[in-house]
Motif scaffolding. Sequence first.
Motif, mmCIF file in Angstrom:
data_model
loop_
_atom_site.group_PDB
_atom_site.id
_atom_site.type_symbol
_atom_site.label_atom_id
_atom_site.label_comp_id
_atom_site.label_asym_id
_atom_site.label_seq_id
_atom_site.Cartn_x
_atom_site.Cartn_y
_atom_site.Cartn_z
ATOM 1 N N ALA A 200 -15.431 61.686 -39.986
ATOM 2 C CA ALA A 200 -15.132 62.449 -38.848
ATOM 3 C C ALA A 200 -16.360 62.961 -38.043
ATOM 4 O O ALA A 200 -16.491 63.060 -37.111
ATOM 5 C CB ALA A 200 -14.220 63.444 -39.286
ATOM 6 N N ASN A 203 -18.668 60.653 -36.648
ATOM 7 C CA ASN A 203 -18.147 60.285 -35.266
ATOM 8 C C ASN A 203 -18.064 61.384 -34.277
ATOM 9 O O ASN A 203 -17.378 61.349 -33.351
ATOM 10 C CB ASN A 203 -16.700 59.654 -35.637
ATOM 11 N N GLY A 204 -18.622 62.460 -34.806
ATOM 12 C CA GLY A 204 -18.965 63.532 -33.745
ATOM 13 C C GLY A 204 -17.758 64.464 -33.847
ATOM 14 O O GLY A 204 -17.627 65.491 -32.996
ATOM 15 N N ASN A 205 -16.851 64.423 -34.825
ATOM 16 C CA ASN A 205 -15.711 65.441 -34.787
ATOM 17 C C ASN A 205 -15.901 66.540 -35.780
ATOM 18 O O ASN A 205 -15.277 66.466 -36.976
ATOM 19 C CB ASN A 205 -14.311 64.457 -34.965
ATOM 20 N N SER A 206 -16.628 67.410 -35.432
ATOM 21 C CA SER A 206 -17.013 68.427 -36.662
ATOM 22 C C SER A 206 -15.740 69.176 -37.228
ATOM 23 O O SER A 206 -15.502 69.630 -38.013
ATOM 24 C CB SER A 206 -17.984 69.511 -36.083
ATOM 25 N N GLU A 207 -14.902 69.525 -35.948
ATOM 26 C CA GLU A 207 -13.542 70.460 -36.197
ATOM 27 C C GLU A 207 -12.711 69.702 -37.408
ATOM 28 O O GLU A 207 -12.285 70.094 -38.402
ATOM 29 C CB GLU A 207 -12.747 70.559 -35.144
ATOM 30 N N LEU A 208 -12.617 68.260 -37.339
ATOM 31 C CA LEU A 208 -11.620 67.659 -38.044
ATOM 32 C C LEU A 208 -12.330 67.385 -39.515
ATOM 33 O O LEU A 208 -11.579 67.499 -40.380
ATOM 34 C CB LEU A 208 -11.280 66.127 -37.461
#
Length: 269
Positions: A200, A203-208
């Motif tokens: 995650a 792929n640039g989804n730090s929150e996830l």
Amino acid sequence: MESAGPDNGSARAPSQDDEAAVAGDAAEVARYLDRLLNEGHERAEGDRCPICFLFVGFPVGKHSVINACCMKRVCKGCSLAALLRGFRGCPFCRTPRPADEASQLAMVQKRVSKRDTEAINHLGQRYYFGELGLAKDVPRAIELWTEAAELGSVDAHYNLGVTYYNGNGVDANEPRGVHHWQQAAMKGHVRGRHLLGADAFNNGNSELAVQHWVISAKMGDEDSLNYIKQMFMGGLATKAKYAEALRGYGDALEEMKSHQREEATKLGF
């Protein structure tokens, strides 16, 4: 003039059915993500020592021994305790230890013939690394892991995830690898959960990523805790999330402690 229509490649305006299908797919993805984040918050039962019933510390391979006779993973504390009592066989089932690799392989294959899920996964690992006198055979390893995963082995799902995601001996297929990690994570596989966080983040989804790492940190994974700390220091995770992960990590470590395990560590057992 040519008439507009599908035969000449002209664009077609989306219908209500198309929009409903897209909305349905989005809803299905949201439901799956919700399930992924809400299941698997406790480690898989296979991570418990069958003698003291405590979860084995990380890395699991360093703090426990898997016995080919019964495919039970016994923590180093309980193994040492059995040894100090004068017992030289398997601390769980009391079977004498195999004399050599051929004997060990025969024990594993006997369990495989009985459809023992963990034995099938274990044999897959031996083929993957070319151990116990076996020639390295990645396709055979994948075949065995696939069978074990279908029978419910979370470790097999994890192994398939690593193999497909990284393209180790097969064509790389990241979505397929992630799918196997997801299956493992929802059943409590800590390392699979950690790697979902890494995917995650990449792929640039730090929150996830933080959501996954908080779950795995609270099950005792130090790498996940360190990653959250780095993200907190970089402004990508809140202080509350880091504090939650730190608290949970400490609790998990306490729950894995025992006097026997401390003695094993002191003795370098």
